[in-house]
Design a protein around this motif. Sequence first.
Motif, short mmCIF file in Angstrom:
data_model
loop_
_atom_site.label_atom_id
_atom_site.label_comp_id
_atom_site.label_asym_id
_atom_site.label_seq_id
_atom_site.Cartn_x
_atom_site.Cartn_y
_atom_site.Cartn_z
N ASN A 78 0.83 -1.21 0.00
CA ASN A 78 0.00 0.00 0.00
C ASN A 78 0.87 1.26 0.00
OD1 ASN A 78 0.94 0.35 2.67
ND2 ASN A 78 -0.81 -0.76 3.51
N HIS A 79 0.23 2.40 0.22
CA HIS A 79 0.95 3.68 0.22
C HIS A 79 1.90 3.84 1.41
CE1 HIS A 79 -2.63 4.27 2.62
NE2 HIS A 79 -2.10 5.36 3.15
N HIS A 80 1.82 2.93 2.39
CA HIS A 80 2.77 2.93 3.51
C HIS A 80 3.96 2.02 3.22
CE1 HIS A 80 -0.04 5.15 5.97
NE2 HIS A 80 -0.97 4.23 5.73
N ASN A 81 3.97 1.42 2.03
CA ASN A 81 5.02 0.50 1.60
C ASN A 81 5.04 -0.79 2.43
OD1 ASN A 81 6.95 0.07 -0.42
ND2 ASN A 81 8.64 0.57 0.96
N THR A 82 3.84 -1.18 2.90
CA THR A 82 3.68 -2.45 3.62
C THR A 82 2.59 -3.27 2.91
OG1 THR A 82 2.05 -1.51 5.16
CG2 THR A 82 4.37 -1.47 5.85
N MET A 83 2.62 -4.57 3.13
CA MET A 83 1.67 -5.46 2.45
C MET A 83 0.23 -5.10 2.77
SD MET A 83 3.03 -9.40 2.53
CE MET A 83 1.62 -10.06 1.66
N PHE A 84 -0.60 -5.15 1.72
CA PHE A 84 -2.04 -5.03 1.92
C PHE A 84 -2.51 -6.19 2.80
CE2 PHE A 84 -2.02 -2.74 -2.24
CZ PHE A 84 -2.71 -1.60 -1.84
N GLY A 85 -3.42 -5.92 3.72
CA GLY A 85 -3.97 -6.98 4.56
C GLY A 85 -4.61 -8.09 3.73
N ALA B 251 -3.72 -9.08 0.79
CA ALA B 251 -2.66 -9.89 0.19
C ALA B 251 -2.12 -10.89 1.21
CB ALA B 251 -1.53 -9.01 -0.34
N VAL B 252 -1.98 -10.45 2.46
CA VAL B 252 -1.54 -11.35 3.53
C VAL B 252 -2.56 -12.47 3.71
CG1 VAL B 252 -0.95 -11.55 5.98
CG2 VAL B 252 -0.29 -9.50 4.71
N MET B 253 -3.83 -12.11 3.76
CA MET B 253 -4.88 -13.11 3.96
C MET B 253 -4.95 -14.09 2.79
SD MET B 253 -7.91 -10.88 5.74
CE MET B 253 -9.09 -12.20 5.62
N ALA B 254 -4.75 -13.61 1.57
CA ALA B 254 -4.78 -14.50 0.40
C ALA B 254 -3.65 -15.52 0.49
CB ALA B 254 -4.67 -13.69 -0.89
N MET B 255 -2.45 -15.07 0.88
CA MET B 255 -1.32 -16.00 1.04
C MET B 255 -1.61 -17.01 2.15
SD MET B 255 2.10 -13.69 0.72
CE MET B 255 2.55 -12.85 -0.79
N MET B 256 -2.19 -16.54 3.24
CA MET B 256 -2.51 -17.42 4.36
C MET B 256 -3.55 -18.46 3.95
SD MET B 256 -2.54 -14.58 7.41
CE MET B 256 -2.78 -15.70 8.77
N ASP B 257 -4.55 -18.04 3.19
CA ASP B 257 -5.58 -18.96 2.71
C ASP B 257 -4.98 -20.02 1.80
OD1 ASP B 257 -8.17 -20.00 2.27
OD2 ASP B 257 -8.50 -18.67 0.55
N GLU B 258 -4.04 -19.62 0.95
CA GLU B 258 -3.37 -20.58 0.06
C GLU B 258 -2.62 -21.64 0.87
OE1 GLU B 258 -0.06 -20.75 -3.54
OE2 GLU B 258 -0.58 -18.82 -2.66
N ILE B 259 -1.91 -21.21 1.91
CA ILE B 259 -1.16 -22.15 2.74
C ILE B 259 -2.11 -23.08 3.48
CG2 ILE B 259 0.47 -22.38 4.67
CD1 ILE B 259 1.50 -21.21 1.83
#
Length: 127
Positions: free
Chosen positions: A24-31, A33-41
Amino acid sequence: MTKEEKILACRTSVFKTVFPDITNHHNTMFGGAVMAMMDEIAFITATRYARKAFVTVGSDKISFIKPIPAGSFVELIGNIIHVGNTSIKVLVEAYVEDMYSDYREKASTGEFTLVAVGENMKPVKIE
Protein backbone atom coordinates in the motif's frame (compact mmCIF):
# COMPACT_ATOMS: atom_id res chain seq x y z
CA MET A 1 0.89 -43.68 10.40
CA THR A 2 -1.23 -42.34 13.28
CA LYS A 3 -3.48 -39.32 12.86
CA GLU A 4 -1.07 -37.24 14.99
CA GLU A 5 1.92 -38.29 12.87
CA LYS A 6 0.00 -37.46 9.70
CA ILE A 7 -0.90 -34.01 11.07
CA LEU A 8 2.77 -33.34 11.86
CA ALA A 9 3.86 -34.57 8.42
CA CYS A 10 1.45 -32.15 6.73
CA ARG A 11 2.89 -29.03 8.36
CA THR A 12 3.47 -26.65 5.47
CA SER A 13 6.04 -23.86 5.24
CA VAL A 14 6.46 -21.52 2.28
CA PHE A 15 8.57 -18.40 1.80
CA LYS A 16 7.45 -15.48 -0.36
CA THR A 17 9.11 -12.19 -1.27
CA VAL A 18 7.19 -8.95 -0.69
CA PHE A 19 7.39 -6.95 -3.91
CA PRO A 20 5.98 -3.41 -4.30
CA ASP A 21 2.98 -4.59 -6.35
CA ILE A 22 1.33 -6.05 -3.21
CA THR A 23 2.00 -3.09 -0.91
CA ASN A 24 0.00 0.00 0.00
CA HIS A 25 0.95 3.68 0.22
CA HIS A 26 2.77 2.93 3.51
CA ASN A 27 5.02 0.50 1.60
CA THR A 28 3.68 -2.45 3.62
CA MET A 29 1.67 -5.46 2.45
CA PHE A 30 -2.04 -5.03 1.92
CA GLY A 31 -3.97 -6.98 4.56
CA GLY A 32 -5.90 -8.71 1.80
CA ALA A 33 -2.66 -9.89 0.19
CA VAL A 34 -1.54 -11.35 3.53
CA MET A 35 -4.88 -13.11 3.96
CA ALA A 36 -4.78 -14.50 0.40
CA MET A 37 -1.32 -16.00 1.04
CA MET A 38 -2.51 -17.42 4.36
CA ASP A 39 -5.58 -18.96 2.71
CA GLU A 40 -3.37 -20.58 0.06
CA ILE A 41 -1.16 -22.15 2.74
CA ALA A 42 -4.24 -23.41 4.61
CA PHE A 43 -5.47 -24.99 1.36
CA ILE A 44 -2.12 -26.67 0.70
CA THR A 45 -1.94 -27.97 4.29
CA ALA A 46 -5.46 -29.44 4.20
CA THR A 47 -4.91 -30.97 0.77
CA ARG A 48 -1.64 -32.58 1.85
CA TYR A 49 -3.47 -34.18 4.79
CA ALA A 50 -6.53 -35.58 3.01
CA ARG A 51 -5.56 -35.55 -0.71
CA LYS A 52 -9.06 -34.30 -1.53
CA ALA A 53 -10.49 -31.16 -3.14
CA PHE A 54 -11.11 -28.38 -0.58
CA VAL A 55 -12.88 -25.05 -0.43
CA THR A 56 -12.43 -22.41 2.25
CA VAL A 57 -15.62 -21.84 4.22
CA GLY A 58 -14.36 -19.52 6.93
CA SER A 59 -11.54 -17.59 8.50
CA ASP A 60 -11.35 -16.66 12.17
CA LYS A 61 -9.12 -14.79 14.55
CA ILE A 62 -7.12 -13.02 11.83
CA SER A 63 -4.57 -10.81 13.58
CA PHE A 64 -2.20 -8.34 11.97
CA ILE A 65 0.53 -8.02 14.58
CA LYS A 66 3.37 -6.32 12.68
CA PRO A 67 3.49 -4.59 9.30
CA ILE A 68 5.25 -6.47 6.50
CA PRO A 69 7.37 -4.03 4.49
CA ALA A 70 8.21 -4.30 0.80
CA GLY A 71 11.60 -5.88 0.27
CA SER A 72 11.23 -8.46 3.02
CA PHE A 73 10.52 -12.17 3.10
CA VAL A 74 7.38 -13.72 4.54
CA GLU A 75 7.34 -17.26 5.86
CA LEU A 76 3.87 -18.76 6.07
CA ILE A 77 3.44 -21.86 8.23
CA GLY A 78 0.29 -23.97 8.21
CA ASN A 79 -0.53 -26.43 11.00
CA ILE A 80 -3.69 -28.51 11.26
CA ILE A 81 -5.43 -27.87 14.56
CA HIS A 82 -8.63 -29.89 14.01
CA VAL A 83 -9.88 -32.62 11.68
CA GLY A 84 -13.62 -33.18 11.51
CA ASN A 85 -15.77 -35.45 9.37
CA THR A 86 -15.71 -33.16 6.32
CA SER A 87 -13.69 -30.16 7.50
CA ILE A 88 -10.19 -29.26 8.57
CA LYS A 89 -9.14 -26.22 10.59
CA VAL A 90 -5.66 -24.86 9.87
CA LEU A 91 -3.72 -22.32 11.93
CA VAL A 92 -1.55 -20.18 9.68
CA GLU A 93 1.23 -17.98 11.06
CA ALA A 94 3.08 -15.43 8.95
CA TYR A 95 6.56 -14.27 9.93
CA VAL A 96 8.26 -11.20 8.50
CA GLU A 97 11.98 -11.67 7.88
CA ASP A 98 14.45 -9.04 6.78
CA MET A 99 16.42 -9.99 3.67
CA TYR A 100 19.72 -8.61 4.91
CA SER A 101 19.72 -9.19 8.67
CA ASP A 102 18.64 -11.74 11.27
CA TYR A 103 15.45 -9.82 12.08
CA ARG A 104 12.41 -12.11 12.16
CA GLU A 105 9.11 -11.62 13.93
CA LYS A 106 5.56 -12.96 13.86
CA ALA A 107 3.49 -10.64 11.69
CA SER A 108 0.08 -12.29 11.39
CA THR A 109 -1.98 -15.29 12.46
CA GLY A 110 -5.30 -16.72 11.41
CA GLU A 111 -7.44 -19.84 11.50
CA PHE A 112 -8.98 -21.15 8.30
CA THR A 113 -11.72 -23.76 7.98
CA LEU A 114 -11.80 -25.79 4.78
CA VAL A 115 -14.34 -28.40 3.68
CA ALA A 116 -13.57 -31.39 1.48
CA VAL A 117 -15.87 -31.49 -1.55
CA GLY A 118 -16.70 -33.99 -4.26
CA GLU A 119 -17.34 -33.41 -7.96
CA ASN A 120 -20.79 -31.97 -7.19
CA MET A 121 -19.25 -29.49 -4.70
CA LYS A 122 -21.04 -31.23 -1.83
CA PRO A 123 -19.09 -32.07 1.36
CA VAL A 124 -17.40 -35.47 1.44
CA LYS A 125 -15.89 -37.43 4.34
CA ILE A 126 -12.19 -36.85 4.93
CA GLU A 127 -11.32 -40.25 6.39
